[in-house]
Motif scaffolding. Sequence first.
Motif, mmCIF file in Angstrom:
data_model
loop_
_atom_site.group_PDB
_atom_site.id
_atom_site.type_symbol
_atom_site.label_atom_id
_atom_site.label_comp_id
_atom_site.label_asym_id
_atom_site.label_seq_id
_atom_site.Cartn_x
_atom_site.Cartn_y
_atom_site.Cartn_z
ATOM 1 N N GLN A 166 0.822 -1.206 0.000
ATOM 2 C CA GLN A 166 0.000 0.000 0.000
ATOM 3 C C GLN A 166 0.861 1.264 0.000
ATOM 4 O O GLN A 166 0.516 2.246 -0.635
ATOM 5 C CB GLN A 166 -0.972 0.011 1.192
ATOM 6 C CG GLN A 166 -2.122 -0.974 1.035
ATOM 7 C CD GLN A 166 -1.697 -2.434 1.172
ATOM 8 O OE1 GLN A 166 -0.768 -2.765 1.897
ATOM 9 N NE2 GLN A 166 -2.356 -3.318 0.455
ATOM 10 N N GLU A 167 1.962 1.233 0.703
ATOM 11 C CA GLU A 167 2.877 2.382 0.672
ATOM 12 C C GLU A 167 3.421 2.600 -0.736
ATOM 13 O O GLU A 167 3.512 3.722 -1.208
ATOM 14 C CB GLU A 167 4.057 2.176 1.627
ATOM 15 C CG GLU A 167 3.789 2.532 3.046
ATOM 16 C CD GLU A 167 5.064 2.488 3.866
ATOM 17 O OE1 GLU A 167 5.319 3.475 4.575
ATOM 18 O OE2 GLU A 167 5.809 1.486 3.799
ATOM 19 N N VAL A 168 3.755 1.509 -1.394
ATOM 20 C CA VAL A 168 4.330 1.592 -2.730
ATOM 21 C C VAL A 168 3.356 2.271 -3.691
ATOM 22 O O VAL A 168 3.720 3.152 -4.450
ATOM 23 C CB VAL A 168 4.704 0.186 -3.253
ATOM 24 C CG1 VAL A 168 5.130 0.234 -4.708
ATOM 25 C CG2 VAL A 168 5.791 -0.442 -2.387
ATOM 26 N N GLY A 209 1.874 6.207 -3.256
ATOM 27 C CA GLY A 209 2.733 7.337 -3.587
ATOM 28 C C GLY A 209 3.269 8.020 -2.345
ATOM 29 O O GLY A 209 3.842 9.100 -2.415
ATOM 30 N N PHE A 210 3.085 7.383 -1.186
ATOM 31 C CA PHE A 210 3.570 7.970 0.058
ATOM 32 C C PHE A 210 4.197 6.892 0.933
ATOM 33 O O PHE A 210 3.502 6.035 1.473
ATOM 34 C CB PHE A 210 2.431 8.645 0.824
ATOM 35 C CG PHE A 210 2.892 9.262 2.110
ATOM 36 C CD1 PHE A 210 3.596 10.453 2.116
ATOM 37 C CD2 PHE A 210 2.641 8.639 3.322
ATOM 38 C CE1 PHE A 210 4.043 11.010 3.300
ATOM 39 C CE2 PHE A 210 3.075 9.192 4.514
ATOM 40 C CZ PHE A 210 3.774 10.384 4.503
ATOM 41 N N VAL A 211 5.510 6.925 1.038
ATOM 42 C CA VAL A 211 6.229 6.020 1.932
ATOM 43 C C VAL A 211 6.486 6.780 3.212
ATOM 44 O O VAL A 211 7.079 7.867 3.196
ATOM 45 C CB VAL A 211 7.551 5.543 1.287
ATOM 46 C CG1 VAL A 211 8.353 4.701 2.264
ATOM 47 C CG2 VAL A 211 7.266 4.778 0.008
ATOM 48 N N LYS A 212 6.004 6.227 4.326
ATOM 49 C CA LYS A 212 6.154 6.919 5.608
ATOM 50 C C LYS A 212 7.611 7.171 5.946
ATOM 51 O O LYS A 212 7.987 8.253 6.384
ATOM 52 C CB LYS A 212 5.483 6.119 6.726
ATOM 53 C CG LYS A 212 3.974 6.111 6.654
ATOM 54 C CD LYS A 212 3.375 5.366 7.809
ATOM 55 C CE LYS A 212 3.388 3.894 7.486
ATOM 56 N NZ LYS A 212 2.660 3.057 8.408
ATOM 57 N N GLU A 213 8.435 6.150 5.745
ATOM 58 C CA GLU A 213 9.844 6.294 6.108
ATOM 59 C C GLU A 213 10.677 5.333 5.267
ATOM 60 O O GLU A 213 10.413 4.134 5.254
ATOM 61 C CB GLU A 213 10.029 5.961 7.594
ATOM 62 C CG GLU A 213 11.417 6.180 8.100
ATOM 63 C CD GLU A 213 11.503 5.925 9.600
ATOM 64 O OE1 GLU A 213 12.603 5.575 10.043
ATOM 65 O OE2 GLU A 213 10.499 6.078 10.297
ATOM 66 N N PHE A 214 11.638 5.861 4.562
ATOM 67 C CA PHE A 214 12.561 5.017 3.807
ATOM 68 C C PHE A 214 13.610 4.461 4.764
ATOM 69 O O PHE A 214 13.978 5.091 5.750
ATOM 70 C CB PHE A 214 13.240 5.812 2.690
ATOM 71 C CG PHE A 214 12.350 6.062 1.513
ATOM 72 C CD1 PHE A 214 12.146 5.064 0.561
ATOM 73 C CD2 PHE A 214 11.713 7.273 1.348
ATOM 74 C CE1 PHE A 214 11.326 5.289 -0.527
ATOM 75 C CE2 PHE A 214 10.880 7.498 0.264
ATOM 76 C CZ PHE A 214 10.689 6.508 -0.683
ATOM 77 N N LEU A 240 10.910 5.894 -6.945
ATOM 78 C CA LEU A 240 10.018 4.754 -6.731
ATOM 79 C C LEU A 240 8.772 4.879 -7.608
ATOM 80 O O LEU A 240 8.364 3.920 -8.266
ATOM 81 C CB LEU A 240 9.621 4.657 -5.253
ATOM 82 C CG LEU A 240 8.539 3.643 -4.888
ATOM 83 C CD1 LEU A 240 8.970 2.225 -5.238
ATOM 84 C CD2 LEU A 240 8.196 3.762 -3.410
ATOM 85 N N ASN A 241 8.177 6.061 -7.640
ATOM 86 C CA ASN A 241 6.975 6.277 -8.455
ATOM 87 C C ASN A 241 7.247 6.005 -9.933
ATOM 88 O O ASN A 241 6.409 5.428 -10.630
ATOM 89 C CB ASN A 241 6.442 7.696 -8.267
ATOM 90 C CG ASN A 241 5.880 7.933 -6.889
ATOM 91 O OD1 ASN A 241 5.677 7.011 -6.110
ATOM 92 N ND2 ASN A 241 5.662 9.187 -6.554
#
Length: 135
Positions: free
Chosen positions: A31-33, A36-41, A60-61
């Motif tokens: 779901q993060e992928v 379009g929003f990754v909480k923390e890399f 990533l996008n």
Amino acid sequence: EQYLEDAQVTQLDYNQELFVIMRRYDLIDEQEVFSGFVKEFSSKMGSFTQRGNRQLQERLNREISTLRKDFRAIFWSDMEHDDDHLYEAMKKASAWYQVAYGKGHSGHQPNLISFPWVMSDLLCKIKVLSDRQEI
């Protein structure tokens, strides 16, 4: 049923490519992928700055966009992309949906759910037509 076997093979290929991308960014949440929003890399990705994270997110996008584009091309590779073949295309999109969400799901890998949504336009068309009972 005509498209189910091919859908299973294609889903395995898609999942493998998606796993490669997720591992590259040290992500475990599909779901993060796709949000379009990754909480923390992960710290192994290198940057903790806002700018660095934004660059990672953009990269990533782009990779996810390419993945979707490649699998749309695979979908259309054996049929014409026109109104005369719409019914067959919807049957094939339905098979993609069934292998991701149905009882035929392969237990070899975690159940990733994004695969059929590569063809979201056709899945939405199926829903609209089924609501009108035109298919």
